[in-house]
Motif scaffolding. Structure first.
Motif, PDB file in Angstrom:
ATOM      1  N   VAL A   1      44.295  38.060  52.506  1.00 22.61           N
ATOM      2  CA  VAL A   1      43.550  38.507  53.684  1.00 22.61           C
ATOM      3  C   VAL A   1      43.012  39.916  53.463  1.00 22.61           C
ATOM      4  O   VAL A   1      41.874  40.229  53.849  1.00 22.61           O
ATOM      5  CB  VAL A   1      44.439  38.453  54.939  1.00 22.61           C
ATOM      6  N   GLU A   2      43.801  40.785  52.843  1.00 21.95           N
ATOM      7  CA  GLU A   2      43.323  42.143  52.557  1.00 21.95           C
ATOM      8  C   GLU A   2      42.119  42.106  51.626  1.00 21.95           C
ATOM      9  O   GLU A   2      41.169  42.883  51.793  1.00 21.95           O
ATOM     10  CB  GLU A   2      44.449  42.969  51.946  1.00 21.95           C
ATOM     11  N   THR A   3      42.150  41.206  50.643  1.00 23.26           N
ATOM     12  CA  THR A   3      40.998  41.077  49.748  1.00 23.26           C
ATOM     13  C   THR A   3      39.765  40.613  50.515  1.00 23.26           C
ATOM     14  O   THR A   3      38.659  41.137  50.313  1.00 23.26           O
ATOM     15  CB  THR A   3      41.315  40.075  48.629  1.00 23.26           C
ATOM     16  N   LEU A   4      39.953  39.640  51.408  1.00 23.49           N
ATOM     17  CA  LEU A   4      38.825  39.121  52.177  1.00 23.49           C
ATOM     18  C   LEU A   4      38.250  40.176  53.107  1.00 23.49           C
ATOM     19  O   LEU A   4      37.027  40.359  53.186  1.00 23.49           O
ATOM     20  CB  LEU A   4      39.264  37.891  52.968  1.00 23.49           C
ATOM     21  N   THR A   5      39.116  40.881  53.841  1.00 21.77           N
ATOM     22  CA  THR A   5      38.625  41.910  54.754  1.00 21.77           C
ATOM     23  C   THR A   5      37.980  43.064  53.984  1.00 21.77           C
ATOM     24  O   THR A   5      37.044  43.697  54.468  1.00 21.77           O
ATOM     25  CB  THR A   5      39.766  42.446  55.634  1.00 21.77           C
TER      26      THR A   5
ATOM     27  N   GLU B   1      36.284  42.691  51.251  1.00 26.70           N
ATOM     28  CA  GLU B   1      34.940  42.217  50.925  1.00 26.70           C
ATOM     29  C   GLU B   1      34.028  42.257  52.145  1.00 26.70           C
ATOM     30  O   GLU B   1      32.851  42.631  52.048  1.00 26.70           O
ATOM     31  CB  GLU B   1      35.006  40.791  50.372  1.00 26.70           C
ATOM     32  N   LEU B   2      34.568  41.876  53.307  1.00 29.14           N
ATOM     33  CA  LEU B   2      33.751  41.867  54.519  1.00 29.14           C
ATOM     34  C   LEU B   2      33.382  43.275  54.979  1.00 29.14           C
ATOM     35  O   LEU B   2      32.326  43.477  55.573  1.00 29.14           O
ATOM     36  CB  LEU B   2      34.493  41.136  55.639  1.00 29.14           C
ATOM     37  N   SER B   3      34.260  44.250  54.715  1.00 28.30           N
ATOM     38  CA  SER B   3      33.941  45.622  55.088  1.00 28.30           C
ATOM     39  C   SER B   3      32.895  46.234  54.170  1.00 28.30           C
ATOM     40  O   SER B   3      32.319  47.274  54.481  1.00 28.30           O
ATOM     41  CB  SER B   3      35.204  46.491  55.086  1.00 28.30           C
ATOM     42  N   ARG B   4      32.668  45.631  53.005  1.00 30.09           N
ATOM     43  CA  ARG B   4      31.576  45.937  52.086  1.00 30.09           C
ATOM     44  C   ARG B   4      31.537  47.378  51.585  1.00 30.09           C
ATOM     45  O   ARG B   4      30.472  47.958  51.445  1.00 30.09           O
ATOM     46  CB  ARG B   4      30.234  45.629  52.748  1.00 30.09           C
ATOM     47  N   PRO B   5      32.687  47.994  51.272  1.00 25.95           N
ATOM     48  CA  PRO B   5      32.588  49.323  50.668  1.00 25.95           C
ATOM     49  C   PRO B   5      32.042  49.244  49.247  1.00 25.95           C
ATOM     50  O   PRO B   5      31.480  50.199  48.732  1.00 25.95           O
ATOM     51  CB  PRO B   5      34.037  49.827  50.681  1.00 25.95           C
ATOM     52  N   GLY B   6      32.217  48.079  48.609  1.00 22.92           N
ATOM     53  CA  GLY B   6      31.743  47.921  47.243  1.00 22.92           C
ATOM     54  C   GLY B   6      30.234  48.021  47.130  1.00 22.92           C
ATOM     55  O   GLY B   6      29.708  48.483  46.107  1.00 22.92           O
ATOM     56  N   VAL B   7      29.515  47.580  48.155  1.00 24.99           N
ATOM     57  CA  VAL B   7      28.052  47.640  48.119  1.00 24.99           C
ATOM     58  C   VAL B   7      27.581  49.085  48.096  1.00 24.99           C
ATOM     59  O   VAL B   7      26.716  49.468  47.310  1.00 24.99           O
ATOM     60  CB  VAL B   7      27.467  46.896  49.333  1.00 24.99           C
ATOM     61  N   GLU B   8      28.164  49.918  48.959  1.00 22.13           N
ATOM     62  CA  GLU B   8      27.766  51.313  48.990  1.00 22.13           C
ATOM     63  C   GLU B   8      28.106  52.011  47.678  1.00 22.13           C
ATOM     64  O   GLU B   8      27.329  52.842  47.183  1.00 22.13           O
ATOM     65  CB  GLU B   8      28.431  52.016  50.173  1.00 22.13           C
TER      66      GLU B   8
END
Length: 227
Positions: free
Chosen positions: A117-121, A123-130
């Protein structure tokens, strides 16, 4: 037996019948207690399962919605809704774990669910994109500095970066005698096409990889071009 008085005979008979009866009663109550414990654990398990249902339902909905991704504001709204629903559903399961986990010995399984769940959230919070966009800007600026030196040596070199968000297959690719580690899928193809489509010195990102408006950093536009 003939030498014993009647009271002693009755006492002996009572002992002979009483010992097996006591043993039978002991084992019977033991089985009843075991059955009651199993029933109690089943009731606790049902409560725990009921608490886990919202989380797994939200994850299933997320997986189904990913089949038909949305773009722009609609996609951002859906991402925020999914993040909120999954976070709230996990909080319900976490409360159940604190209350019922010690009875069910479910700490290890809960740890696995929590990690996923931590991995999914994340990804959904999308800090990797920034971070990817900031890294692309840093790479572009650094290559821009080096390009001046390279040009003096007679080399005309530059860098292009394409950014896309999605799922990719990652692993060993090749055949016996040659194995390479790489990523394949539509997301890598989109990033490659975005990179190839941009002018020299530019970086490009797909619309799905744009940061949320309220989270955008002060970095230059994804379509910025170095001169």
């Amino acid at each position: 037996m003939d030498r014993l008085t009647y009271p002693r005979k009755f006492l002996l008979i009572s002992v002979l019948f009483g010992i097996p009866l006591a043993l039978a009663t002991y084992f019977l109550f033991g089985e009843i207690n075991d059955s009651l414990e199993i029933a109690r654990r089943q009731v606790v398990g049902l409560r725990y399962l009921e608490a886990s249902q919202p989380l797994f339902r939200r994850i299933q909905e997320h997986m189904e919605e990913e089949i038909s991704p949305l773009r722009g504001e609609a996609g951002e709204a859906r991402r925020q809704r999914q993040l909120t629903e999954i976070t709230e559903a996990f909080a319900v399961l976490a409360r159940a774990q604190r209350e019922l986990g010690p009875i069910l010995n479910s700490a290890q399984r809960f740890g696995t669910v929590k990690s996923n769940v931590e991995t999914l959230t994340y990804e959904l919070s999308r800090p990797g994109v920034e971070r990817a966009i900031r890294m692309a800007v840093a790479m572009r600026d650094r290559v821009k500095e080096l390009a001046v030196r390279w040009e003096k040596l007679g080399y005309e070199l530059d860098v292009g970066v394409g950014i896309a968000q999605g799922y990719a297959t990652i692993g060993a690719i090749g055949f016996e005698g040659r194995w390479d580690y790489g990523a394949i899928g539509t997301v890598t193809n989109l990033a490659a096409r975005a990179c190839a489509a941009r002018p020299r010195g530019a970086r490009s990102s797909s619309r799905a990889a744009w940061p949320a408006p309220q989270k955008r950093s002060s970095t230059p536009s994804p379509w910025a071009r170095s001169r």
